[in-house]
Design a protein around this motif. Structure first.
Motif, PDB file in Angstrom:
ATOM      1  N   ALA A 260      70.321 -50.833  66.710  1.00 20.37           N
ATOM      2  CA  ALA A 260      71.249 -51.033  67.822  1.00 20.37           C
ATOM      3  C   ALA A 260      71.968 -49.724  68.113  1.00 20.37           C
TER       4      ALA A 260
ATOM      5  N   ALA B  16      71.464 -54.095  71.326  1.00 19.82           N
ATOM      6  CA  ALA B  16      70.165 -53.829  70.735  1.00 19.82           C
ATOM      7  C   ALA B  16      69.478 -52.674  71.455  1.00 19.82           C
ATOM      8  N   SER B  17      68.563 -52.029  70.748  1.00 19.31           N
ATOM      9  CA  SER B  17      67.749 -50.974  71.352  1.00 19.31           C
ATOM     10  C   SER B  17      67.048 -51.504  72.588  1.00 19.31           C
TER      11      SER B  17
ATOM     12  N   ALA C   6      63.516 -53.496  72.945  1.00 21.57           N
ATOM     13  CA  ALA C   6      63.258 -54.932  72.837  1.00 21.57           C
ATOM     14  C   ALA C   6      62.763 -55.504  74.164  1.00 21.57           C
TER      15      ALA C   6
ATOM     16  N   ARG D  77      69.102 -58.734  71.780  1.00 21.57           N
ATOM     17  CA  ARG D  77      68.270 -58.853  70.580  1.00 21.57           C
ATOM     18  C   ARG D  77      67.162 -59.883  70.790  1.00 21.57           C
TER      19      ARG D  77
ATOM     20  N   VAL E 175      60.068 -58.519  64.196  1.00 22.12           N
ATOM     21  CA  VAL E 175      61.293 -57.793  64.518  1.00 22.12           C
ATOM     22  C   VAL E 175      62.270 -57.981  63.361  1.00 22.12           C
TER      23      VAL E 175
ATOM     24  N   LEU F 224      67.940 -55.635  65.441  1.00 23.29           N
ATOM     25  CA  LEU F 224      67.242 -55.972  66.675  1.00 23.29           C
ATOM     26  C   LEU F 224      66.839 -57.446  66.711  1.00 23.29           C
TER      27      LEU F 224
END
Lengths: 426, 426
Positions: free
Chosen positions: B109, B265-266, B269, B281, B298, B302
């Motif tokens: 994240a 979250a990144s 995703a 997420r 995952v 995430l």
């Protein structure tokens, strides 16, 4: 006395400035120490930060902390950009001026490319902690790039390292880099063999570490070669660009070139309006004051001092001695007494080369190899400021020695951006 | 078997990715671990780097070194910029694609401003080592600027610190910053009294550390206030700019605002094309695989996992457990066996506040104060990877504790340039 205390401005918190300041712990003087960094740096170990053996904070201590108990000192974090000797003022980056009764100029030196400033982006030098962290990043990333590269010629260019200049810094960097390639990284890659990295140390003059006698120089060269460094002497580098460097007739593809070939005095010296030597250093009087300005002293790498027909070397012990001498001279002046000439007391000359490799020259005593290395280590750890640093540095080195690992192998910044952090070309 | 080994791509070398990789030390699988940093970061101690207690290398270890003996792993320093689940490929920053048989997405994240991205330049967050070094610089420089400032209102603005968000990171930063102002810096300035610095911890919700029971939360607040932190709850910050922040009706002049209010979250995703929760997420299956993609797992921050009606927290132990679970699930699949659902085993919840101040919640056991702090310290030092780090961290802390000093008080970059190093606004 009911008068205002005598105000001394010290420019630079390196060895000369800090040692002078400490020796002037006297309520009859007031000191303003100005530095553009918040820390005193133990420069002799800077190459260890560049080669990931030590963390930046291991070799630096906040100036405020060093001086917190000395109540006649005020530390200012600022850059001195100009001097006004007639008005007895220094000018700071924001335009404010600070008036002094006595000035100690100890602003040190920076690396110099001698008319080839366009080489700077491709061959960074090593003078500050920022330089060291940037160099660490450049060296470690070179192995990463080599691992990703599929073209064999390009891969070789990433594994070609050149250090230009075989003074103490160049020798330390070359020896340690060879050790990293041969030992630290050896099992960590899948597509390259880091041991095949080529570390070349290039010196325009006839030999490495020219401040040592010939026999020790020969031993240093042999030790470098044993560590895997290719030593080239008597040949100057004639060009450096993004792809590599030119040596005589040949252009060598090398992505990592490091500049350790020379230093020049801080440009502040020019603002004094007095004669300078070829490296831009101030030709001081025997008592380290400036000709025509008995109220201005110059110490450390910025002072050009001859003794017995030889220049006093730009090393930490000389800077400390100058600092202490200047403090004595200032006290003598305030007491209405004459100043004495500075004399550098040479306690010996040490240079480290790499793991278990060093040379030591103490008067008639000369030795090299593991014993010299232990001697060098002990001396340097001893001289690091502050107990904490000493102890942690010892632990780090002991662990690095036992494990061949280097604790500070951290690449700052994103992998995809080669110019961070502070990736400018200073 | 004569077939090619099953190829697993792991994106992210944090706790989930690294623990999964280590648990897959098996020659029948081949692993490519991709991270845009060269190091695994012990994130729970990141605030110590930001507050100058530890050096960056103390809490980070090179991924290549951690994994050098695991011969089925290749580490790649690269950024994954896109996913192509239909083609079973990940795309790197330079456009190359890497094909996988199984993918573990553990990209973590980043801090999030929830629609107020324009606050980012004025309220940096803390997720990476670069963030930590930048925050350290910002906090230390604020005291330097205050010392130089002659206008009392501007001086106060430099001595006003605000931490937005009272989760674990916000609490740690506020408590430690108060300690620095009150103890570490107390004798070091001549024009300001650092003890008069105002450290405010601002939380939009009703209480600090909301993942703890109410009684421990109350104790945490009392400990924060004892350390000198002003705690404001139930009030969101409604604006942040270069001059300060708005809280309800009031604008408070403050030059140092730190963002600890939220993570997202990144963005990777989204490339999966499956439903995400509000924080971005991935709503994973019970075995941590992605709906419709049994070959994609995952883990870590995430993954959005509910257990007994509560979300599994974004903490290191949960990420490690997910990593190990995913390794087991991959092995089960390869053996043709069914996977099992993930269950988070909660061994307890710790939060540190400052010197000798922490809260601990272990099942029915709850305690706070010095004992909780020692417990927290022991647990965190124990979990740091690698003997060297553990030992040096202990030494650093012991020295910091005895002396009230913080070893890593180094400001990188030039004093006159606030935007270096890497002074962008990430």
């Amino acid at each position: 006395m009911t008068s205002q205390p005598h105000h001394i401005v010290v420019v630079g918190g390196g060895f000369a400035g800090l040692w002078a300041t400490r020796a002037l712990d006297d309520p009859s003087v007031r000191i303003t120490l100005i530095d553009r960094r918040n820390h005193h740096l133990f420069q002799p170990l800077l190459y260890q930060v560049a080669t990931a053996g030590l963390s930046a904070p291991d070799i630096a201590a906040p100036l405020r902390h060093i001086l917190d108990a000395q109540h006649n000192v005020e530390v200012r974090l600022a850059e001195v950009t100009d001097l006004h000797p007639q008005q007895r003022e220094v000018e700071l980056g924001d335009g404010t001026r600070v008036r002094y009764d006595t000035l100690l100029l100890a602003a040190g030196a920076t690396h110099a490319y001698f008319g080839n400033d366009h080489w700077a982006p491709f061959a960074p030098g090593l003078k500050t902690l920022d330089d060291a962290v940037r160099l660490r990043r450049k060296m470690l990333l070179a192995f990463e790039r080599a691992e990703m590269e599929t073209d064999p010629a390009k891969r070789d260019a990433w594994l070609n390292f050149a250090i230009v200049g075989a003074g103490p810094t160049g020798v330390e960097l070359a020896g340690t880099l060879a050790e990293i390639a041969r030992h630290t990284l050896k099992d960590e890659f899948r597509h390259i063999d880091p041991r095949k990295a080529r570390v070349r140390l290039i010196e325009a003059g006839p030999r490495v570490l020219p401040s040592f006698p010939q026999d020790l120089t020969d031993k240093a060269r042999a030790q470098l070669e044993k560590l895997g460094v290719e030593v080239v002497t008597g040949t100057p580098v004639s060009d450096i660009n993004a792809e590599g460097y030119r040596l005589g007739e040949h252009f060598i593809a090398a992505k990592t070139v490091v500049w350790a070939a020379g230093v020049a005095a801080s440009p502040l010296a020019r603002a004094l309006g007095v004669p300078l030597d070829r490296a831009g250093r101030v030709l001081v009087q025997p008592d380290l004051s400036v000709p025509g300005h008995p109220e201005i002293f110059v110490g450390g790498d910025l002072a050009s001092v001859q003794q017995d027909g030889k220049p006093v070397p730009g090393v930490a012990p000389a800077a400390k001695q100058m600092g202490k001498h200047i403090a004595r001279a200032i006290k003598a002046r305030l007491a209405g007494k004459p100043t004495t000439p500075f004399r550098y007391q040479d306690f010996g000359n040490l240079a480290t080369i790499g793991r278990m490799a060093a040379i030591v020259h103490l008067g008639k005593l000369k030795f090299s190899g593991p014993l010299a290395w232990w001697f060098w280590l002990a001396a340097h750890v001893y001289f690091l400021i502050g107990f904490r640093n000493r102890f942690v540095v010892l632990v780090n080195w002991a662990m690095a020695y036992i494990s061949y690992q280097r604790a500070a192998r951290i690449i700052f910044g994103d992998a995809h951006d080669e110019r961070k952090p502070g990736g400018d070309t200073r």
